[in-house]
Design a protein around this motif. Sequence first.
Motif, PDB file in Angstrom:
ATOM      1  N   GLY A   1      16.545   5.068  -2.900  1.00 34.90           N
ATOM      2  CA  GLY A   1      15.603   3.971  -2.668  1.00 34.90           C
ATOM      3  C   GLY A   1      14.798   3.629  -3.902  1.00 34.90           C
ATOM      4  O   GLY A   1      15.042   4.158  -5.003  1.00 34.90           O
ATOM      5  N   GLY A   2      13.813   2.752  -3.699  1.00 30.18           N
ATOM      6  CA  GLY A   2      13.010   2.268  -4.814  1.00 30.18           C
ATOM      7  C   GLY A   2      12.228   3.379  -5.505  1.00 30.18           C
ATOM      8  O   GLY A   2      12.104   3.387  -6.738  1.00 30.18           O
ATOM      9  N   THR A   3      11.704   4.301  -4.730  1.00 29.72           N
ATOM     10  CA  THR A   3      10.900   5.384  -5.322  1.00 29.72           C
ATOM     11  C   THR A   3      11.750   6.220  -6.278  1.00 29.72           C
ATOM     12  O   THR A   3      11.348   6.515  -7.411  1.00 29.72           O
TER      13      THR A   3
ATOM     14  N   ASP B   1      12.599   4.190  -9.469  1.00 34.28           N
ATOM     15  CA  ASP B   1      11.492   4.141 -10.431  1.00 34.28           C
ATOM     16  C   ASP B   1      11.342   5.486 -11.145  1.00 34.28           C
ATOM     17  O   ASP B   1      11.161   5.551 -12.364  1.00 34.28           O
TER      18      ASP B   1
ATOM     19  N   HIS C   1       3.505  -0.413  -8.309  1.00 31.17           N
ATOM     20  CA  HIS C   1       3.650   0.356  -7.062  1.00 31.17           C
ATOM     21  C   HIS C   1       3.378   1.833  -7.374  1.00 31.17           C
ATOM     22  O   HIS C   1       3.583   2.285  -8.508  1.00 31.17           O
TER      23      HIS C   1
ATOM     24  N   ASN D   1       4.017  -6.039  -4.834  1.00 30.03           N
ATOM     25  CA  ASN D   1       4.234  -5.847  -3.397  1.00 30.03           C
ATOM     26  C   ASN D   1       3.042  -6.253  -2.543  1.00 30.03           C
ATOM     27  O   ASN D   1       3.183  -6.491  -1.363  1.00 30.03           O
TER      28      ASN D   1
ATOM     29  N   VAL E   1      11.992  -4.176  -6.725  1.00 31.53           N
ATOM     30  CA  VAL E   1      12.145  -3.923  -5.287  1.00 31.53           C
ATOM     31  C   VAL E   1      11.716  -5.144  -4.460  1.00 31.53           C
ATOM     32  O   VAL E   1      12.368  -5.490  -3.478  1.00 31.53           O
ATOM     33  N   GLN E   2      10.641  -5.800  -4.865  1.00 28.70           N
ATOM     34  CA  GLN E   2      10.150  -6.934  -4.070  1.00 28.70           C
ATOM     35  C   GLN E   2      10.822  -8.249  -4.444  1.00 28.70           C
ATOM     36  O   GLN E   2      10.953  -9.139  -3.607  1.00 28.70           O
TER      37      GLN E   2
ATOM     38  N   HIS F   1      16.114  -1.678   1.916  1.00 30.16           N
ATOM     39  CA  HIS F   1      15.375  -2.112   3.111  1.00 30.16           C
ATOM     40  C   HIS F   1      14.494  -3.326   2.876  1.00 30.16           C
ATOM     41  O   HIS F   1      13.952  -3.888   3.825  1.00 30.16           O
ATOM     42  N   LYS F   2      14.372  -3.749   1.622  1.00 30.51           N
ATOM     43  CA  LYS F   2      13.603  -4.976   1.356  1.00 30.51           C
ATOM     44  C   LYS F   2      14.491  -6.216   1.432  1.00 30.51           C
ATOM     45  O   LYS F   2      14.016  -7.334   1.302  1.00 30.51           O
TER      46      LYS F   2
HETATM   47  N1  PLP Z   1       8.431  -0.515  -5.558  1.00 26.79           N
HETATM   48  C1  PLP Z   1       7.902  -1.522  -4.843  1.00 26.79           C
HETATM   49  C2  PLP Z   1       7.387  -2.727  -5.557  1.00 26.79           C
HETATM   50  C3  PLP Z   1       7.848  -1.446  -3.450  1.00 26.79           C
HETATM   51  O1  PLP Z   1       7.317  -2.434  -2.748  1.00 26.79           O
HETATM   52  C4  PLP Z   1       8.368  -0.282  -2.824  1.00 26.79           C
HETATM   53  C5  PLP Z   1       8.314  -0.132  -1.367  1.00 26.79           C
HETATM   54  O2  PLP Z   1       7.529  -0.704  -0.666  1.00 26.79           O
HETATM   55  C6  PLP Z   1       8.908   0.736  -3.623  1.00 26.79           C
HETATM   56  C7  PLP Z   1       8.924   0.587  -4.980  1.00 26.79           C
HETATM   57  C8  PLP Z   1       9.464   1.987  -3.016  1.00 26.79           C
HETATM   58  O3  PLP Z   1      10.701   1.741  -2.436  1.00 26.79           O
HETATM   59  P1  PLP Z   1      11.307   2.752  -1.351  1.00 26.79           P
HETATM   60  O4  PLP Z   1      10.462   2.579  -0.124  1.00 26.79           O
HETATM   61  O5  PLP Z   1      12.707   2.275  -1.158  1.00 26.79           O
HETATM   62  O6  PLP Z   1      11.228   4.110  -1.918  1.00 26.79           O
END
Ligand code: PLP
Length: 374
Positions: free
Chosen positions: A57-59, A62, A87, A138, A165-166, A188-189
Motif C-alpha cells: 500500500g501507500g505507506t 512511501d 501524509h 489528502n 496516492v491521492q 484502495h484510493k
Molecule cells: N499517502 C497519502 C497521501 C494517503 O492519503 C494515504 C492514505 O490515506 C497514504 C499515503 C497511505 O496509504 P495506505 O493506506 O495504502 O497505506
Amino acid sequence: MRPEVSAAMLPAFSEDFGNPSSIHWFGQQAKTMVDQARHHVARLIHAEPSEIVFLSGGTEADNMAIRGIADAHKSKGRHIITSRIEHHAVLHTCKDLEKQGWEVTWLEVSRDGLVNPDDIRKAIRPDTVLITVMHANNEIGTVQPIEEIGNIAEEADIYFHSDGVQSTGKIAVDVKKLKVDLYSISAHKIHGPKGVGALFVRKGTTLKPLLTGGGHERNRRSGTENVAGIVGFGQAAKMAREGLESESALMRQLRDRLETGLKARIPLIHINAESALRLPNTSNIMVDYAEGEGLVISLDLKGVAVSTGSACSSGSLEPSHVLTAIGKTPDEAHGSLRFSLNAMNTAEEVDYVLEVLPGIVDRLRELSPFYKRV
Ligand code: PLP
C-alpha cells in the motif's frame, strides 16, 4: 471497490490460486495475472511495467522510496527535503530518519497549501540525497507543482519521490512528464482493494529493499505476491484510466454543487485552499463556531460519513498538521470537515447533505458562547 474489481479478484481465491513464483502451469497462470495487472497499473501513470513494484500500500511505498534511497545513497550525504503537509507515511518516516542523524528541511507552504519550487531550489545542498513532495494533499486536495519540482531535481541530479496516492485516478498522471524517480500509489484510493499498492521506480534507480527474502519483484520487494489484491488493483487501474476524464468531471460537478450549496445555506463557512488547483473530489470546509467532532458525529447519525481536519493520536486530539501549516489556528482546524467524493456518488446524496448540515451547524452553534456574541 467497484463490483468489476471484486469479480476480477474472485478466481484468484479459488481456481487460479497458483503462486506466481512456481514453475508449473498453475503458478505461471498466476504470474500471467500479475503481469497483466502490472501492465494496467503502469499504463495508468505512463510507466513501463518493469518500473512497477507491487507492495502492501501507500505507506509501504512511501517508506520504501524514502528509506530505500536514503540507505542506498547515504555515502553522498544525509539531507532530505520535504514539505510540512505530507501524509504521516512520509512525515513520520522523515522524522525517524532525523533521529538516525539525517537532516531534514521541512518546507513551509502557502495559505493555499502550495510548496514554492524556489524554496526547494534554495534548500538544495551538496549533501541532499532526496526530495519528497506529495502530488496531491489528502486533507485539502491541493495539487503541487510536481513537474516544476521534477525539473529542479533533475537539474541538481537529486532523487525525487512524490506520494501520488491521492492524485492517481483523479487527475492525469504521467511519471515521465513529472520527472519523478519514485511515485507511490495505493489501490484502495482508486476503487481497488485495501492492503495493496505500488511504487514506481524509474529504470536505473538504485534503492535498498525494505524486506529481504526470496527476491520477488526483481529483488525489490520479497514475499509471495498478494495475487488477488494485485489482480483487483489492475482491474481498478484499468477502469480508472478508461474513466478518468468523465469521472473527474462528474466528481468536480458534485464537489462544486456541494460547496456552492453549503455556502448559500450556511453563513460563516470557508472552503480551505479554495483558490488553489485542487483535486476534483476533495472539499475541506471550515465551519466557524462549530466543533468538528460534533459535526462528524451528527452527520454520522444521519448516515453521512465525513472526517474532520483533525487526527486523534494516542488519546489526545491534535489539530491537523496540514491545516495549521496553511495558517489555521488549532480552533479553526478543529472546526474543519473533509468531504471526499467519488464518481459513484450522486447529486441526490449531495442534496441530502445540503438538507441536513445547516440544521446540525445551527444546533452546534447554539452551544457556542462566541457565536452568540457574534
Ligand atoms: N499517502 C497519502 C497521501 C494517503 O492519503 C494515504 C492514505 O490515506 C497514504 C499515503 C497511505 O496509504 P495506505 O493506506 O495504502 O497505506
